[in-house]
Design a protein around this motif. Structure first.
Motif, PDB file in Angstrom:
ATOM      1  N   ARG A  79      -0.602   4.363  -2.383  1.00 15.32           N
ATOM      2  CA  ARG A  79      -1.620   4.231  -1.340  1.00 15.32           C
ATOM      3  C   ARG A  79      -2.986   3.842  -1.896  1.00 15.32           C
ATOM      4  O   ARG A  79      -4.018   4.424  -1.559  1.00 15.32           O
ATOM      5  CB  ARG A  79      -1.709   5.507  -0.498  1.00 15.32           C
ATOM      6  N   GLN A  80      -2.966   2.843  -2.775  1.00 10.83           N
ATOM      7  CA  GLN A  80      -4.247   2.267  -3.191  1.00 10.83           C
ATOM      8  C   GLN A  80      -4.733   1.354  -2.087  1.00 10.83           C
ATOM      9  O   GLN A  80      -4.057   0.397  -1.739  1.00 10.83           O
ATOM     10  CB  GLN A  80      -4.064   1.416  -4.449  1.00 10.83           C
ATOM     11  N   MET A  81      -5.911   1.647  -1.596  1.00 10.00           N
ATOM     12  CA  MET A  81      -6.440   0.837  -0.503  1.00 10.00           C
ATOM     13  C   MET A  81      -6.755  -0.566  -1.002  1.00 10.00           C
ATOM     14  O   MET A  81      -7.280  -0.730  -2.105  1.00 10.00           O
ATOM     15  CB  MET A  81      -7.713   1.478   0.040  1.00 10.00           C
ATOM     16  N   TYR A 139       0.826  -1.223   0.000  1.00 11.93           N
ATOM     17  CA  TYR A 139       0.000   0.000   0.000  1.00 11.93           C
ATOM     18  C   TYR A 139       0.860   1.273   0.000  1.00 11.93           C
ATOM     19  O   TYR A 139       0.599   2.225  -0.733  1.00 11.93           O
ATOM     20  CB  TYR A 139      -0.908  -0.064   1.225  1.00 11.93           C
TER      21      TYR A 139
END
Lengths: 386, 384
Positions: free
Chosen positions: B222-224, B217
């Motif tokens: 920061r792709q969930m 992540y």
């Protein structure tokens, strides 16, 4: 100075269980040399999590193998074998996680290695131990969860089996192995003797479940059952769980139902005020709260509960956590420079020693990256007869 | 070297699970662990009964966590008792506590004051969320540490609310990390004759627990992560990874080549390049789920084994505890103590042993958890 400065670890293991143990030893100051086969190395190099790759290798591999050196050896090649023996003679700790019998076939089981270096601490992870009907099964995390009963503990009874969404068997087993290895290193300091430290993922998962298992072993007539709604822990009474609110989720920990009834203005809970019924009426209590909590925001509920010292918390996701001062004040992220100029952002060792953080500094090695330097080092130090 | 920590004395001021779990493992590895407890009530875990099961006045939970330890009663607010405890500290090797920040300072047993008594002490401290920041005074409790750590969003399927793990994962990992730090400090002390302060927190242990997913992540913009729509077992792994219903039961399927899987499971829809395993995760899992319901777990397992694919049946506790594989690891352990503070008949508890074997053997001490203050008199006598 880190506490394990001066210790040399040879890490023959792959994937996560063994390598996570070696990572912890590296964080605590040991020098870790990762021994990999020349054709491809640790399979984890190519195990991409959600297709995320950094400088040709999976982020997973980077995260698990930072602060290690890379050495390649074909353990069936006699020349390489001599090199490995030289390394074994000077090592303090060896880690392996092959299936039972593999290290013996390679001539690197404990008796063989002990003959080379009687003071070595030999740490070994298997899936299911060296005996029994499962000994040749793959020791893979999800399979361990499936076989150890673990999938019937999370979620609610209507859910069917629920896997824990983190490789808990790998991580917990690796963490236990570190304890055994370090205890043996300490013991060696007293007696001068090496040791064979073994753990199977199955035994580690049984230890992890020691609370519910002790209930069944001690009172076989008991049953371990999840709550029918908002399950959290099969053994804990009352509200204990995560609840949806008007704008998010709140965690309610242990607390008297009577207090919750009053503070949350939830008279429907009042009939369950007797603590003696908190376990037997758990499903009813949870259902009432599951219906009641969505009527207000998380902040509203926290403002009522926290001043009364009721144990509760907002349920966060990673985005919310990263932006929270409570997280940022931990100073738990670190940036490791990569060979190609990029950077890896990862979390650090969770242990502090003497108020200091144990920062990492080296990226995970390219396959065989330090082979020549290590061979030169052995040569300079007398060809391994040290 | 069955008991590598033989000769090491640990004073355990910790209560509940995280600190005492570290103490249990140190005891398993050969240390002498003395619980320092309040007179009258002791470790609050003694009265924290799960399923209301009590054994000889203490909860079965307390027995589970505190076998193979001793108990010494001391009121740390009483100057005489405190003086005695300081004598114990002078000759001990390790101490652990999990009081909230500030409590040990008030008592006079913070690290600086303990160092003055015993410069070689390894001082282990467990907190909920570290020693600074807005959560310092938040209760350090397992479910709350899970809640704030983001962990709830990794387990269960996409349409479900966040789901906590059904065991005290924060306590248990944090206790394990505490033991790791203590042992590393003991190793250093052998070489350098110095003490150490070792600090861990439930939240830091929960971050470490999630480190592989978190690292992905943190490095992919920061792709969930999103849990799969069905059969989620790891939000970052592609198909087939998960647990599926079959005609008669369940099956867990790990990683493997999708084309092999298509062959083994007679399911052509799965025959796509492995590079699609994550991209088409949910549709592949859907096809797999449909197919697996058409036959039994045994049938599919045999076919998968023939193709060297990783899969297994699911066991519940009834099946596990009667299975030869469970018996083969001999994990159960009987411990015993005399009832009614040592004057009564022997009482037995059956629990699990230490999972670590050293030189082929696991520690099998039959010493049960101590009655409150069981060892106070003998320890006082030895101090004279």
């Amino acid at each position: 100075m880190k506490p394990l400065d001066g210790l040399l670890v040879l890490d023959f293991s792959q994937f996560l269980s063994g390598p996570s143990a070696a990572l912890r030893l590296a964080d605590l100051g040991a020098r870790v040399i990762k021994i990999e086969r020349p054709d491809g190395g640790d399979d984890c190099r190519n195990l991409y999590l959600s297709d995320c790759v950094l400088e040709d290798e999976s982020t997973l591999f980077h995260a698990i193998n930072r602060d290690k050196e890379g050495f390649t050896a074909d353990l069936k090649n006699p020349a390489h074998r001599t090199e490995i023996e030289a390394l074994i003679r000077r090592a303090d700790i060896l880690i392996a996680n092959f299936r039972p019998g593999v290290m013996a076939r390679l001539g690197l089981d404990y008796p063989a290695v002990k003959a080379l270096n009687p003071q070595l601490i030999y740490g070994e992870i298997t899936g299911y131990g060296n005996e029994g009907p499962w000994k040749n099964r793959p020791g893979q995390d999800l399979l361990l969860q499936a076989l150890s009963g673990l999938t019937w503990l999370s979620g609610s009874s209507k859910d069917g089996p629920v896997a824990m969404g983190v490789p808990v068997a790998d991580i917990f087993t690796g963490a236990q192995l570190v304890q055994g290895i370090l205890a043996a290193v300490y013991g060696r300091g007293v007696t001068g003797e090496g040791a064979h430290v073994e753990i199977s993922m199955l035994e580690a998962m049984l230890d992890f479940q020691f609370e519910p298992l002790t209930i069944l072993l001690h009172e076989p007539s008991q049953k371990i059952e999840r709550a029918s709604v908002n399950g959290a822990h099969t053994l804990v009474a009352g509200a204990y769980g995560f609840y949806r609110t008007a704008d998010g989720y709140i965690a309610l920990s242990m607390g008297r139902v009577a207090d919750l009834a009053q503070l949350l203005d939830c008279p429907a809970l009042l009939p369950y005020s007797d603590p003696a019924c908190a376990f037997s009426e758990r499903d009813a209590i949870k259902q009432i709260l599951a219906d009641h909590m969505p009527t207000q925001t998380t902040a509203h509920w926290l403002s009522l509960l926290e001043p009364a010292d009721i144990w509760c918390a907002e349920v966060l996701d990673w985005d919310q956590l990263m932006n929270h001062d409570g997280f940022n004040s931990l100073d738990i992220l670190q940036q490791i420079p990569l060979e190609g100029g990029g950077k890896l952002t990862t979390s650090r060792c969770p242990i502090r020693i003497d108020e200091s953080i144990l920062w990492g500094n080296k990226p995970a090695p390219k396959l065989g990256q330090h082979r020549n330097a290590i061979l030169q080092e052995i040569k300079n130090n007398g060809g391994g007869n040290e | 070297m069955l008991q590598p920590l033989k000769g090491v004395t640990v004073l355990e001021f910790s209560q509940y699970l995280a600190g005492p779990y570290a103490g249990l493992r140190l005891a398993d590895l050969g240390a002498r662990v003395i619980k320092i407890e309040r007179p009258g009530s002791g470790d609050a875990c003694r009265q924290l009964a799960t399923k209301d099961i009590m054994v000889d006045g203490d909860s079965l939970l307390f027995h589970t966590i505190n076998r193979n330890k001793e108990s010494f009663c001391a009121d740390l607010k009483n100057p005489d008792d405190l003086a005695t405890v300081k004598k114990l500290i002078a000759s001990a090797d390790v101490m652990t506590h999990n009081f909230r920040p500030g409590v040990m300072e008030k008592i006079g047993l913070d690290y600086a004051q303990v160092q003055a008594i015993n410069p070689q002490m390894i001082y282990g401290e467990v907190s909920g969320y570290g020693n600074s920041g807005p959560w310092v005074h938040k209760p350090g409790q397992d479910l709350l540490a899970q809640a704030v750590s983001g962990l709830g969003w990794l387990t269960g399927n996409q349409d479900q609310d966040p789901i906590p793990l059904g065991l005290a994962i924060a306590d248990m990992l944090c206790g394990t990390h505490l033991a790791q730090g203590i042992l590393a400090a003991l190793v250093r002390r052998q070489k350098q004759a110095c003490g150490a302060k070792v600090q861990v927190s439930l939240l830091e242990s929960m971050i470490d627990f999630q480190f592989e997913g978190l690292t992905t992540y943190l490095n992919n913009g920061r792709q969930m992560p999103t849990r799969s729509e069905l059969a989620n077992a790891h939000a970052f792994l592609g198909a087939p990874y998960g647990i599926y219903k079959t005609q008669d039961d369940w099956i867990a399927i790990s990683m493997g080549s999708l084309s092999q899987l298509a062959l083994a499971l007679e399911c052509p829809a799965l025959d796509v390049p492995n590079s699609q395993a994550f991209k088409q995760r949910d549709s592949l899992k859907e096809a797999l789920a449909m197919q697996l319901q058409t036959n039994t777990t045994d049938y599919w397992l045999a076919r998968m084994q023939a193709h060297d694919l990783w899969a297994s049946e699911l066991l519940d506790y009834d099946q596990l505890l009667t299975h030869p594989a469970f018996k083969a690891v001999s994990m159960s352990l009987q411990v015993t103590r005399k009832a009614d503070g040592g004057n009564g008949a022997p009482v037995q508890v059956t629990t699990t042993r230490c999972p670590i074997r050293i030189n082929g053997e696991a520690s099998t001490s039959s010493k049960a958890a101590p009655s409150l203050g069981a060892d106070t008199a003998s320890i006082l006598e030895a101090l004279q």
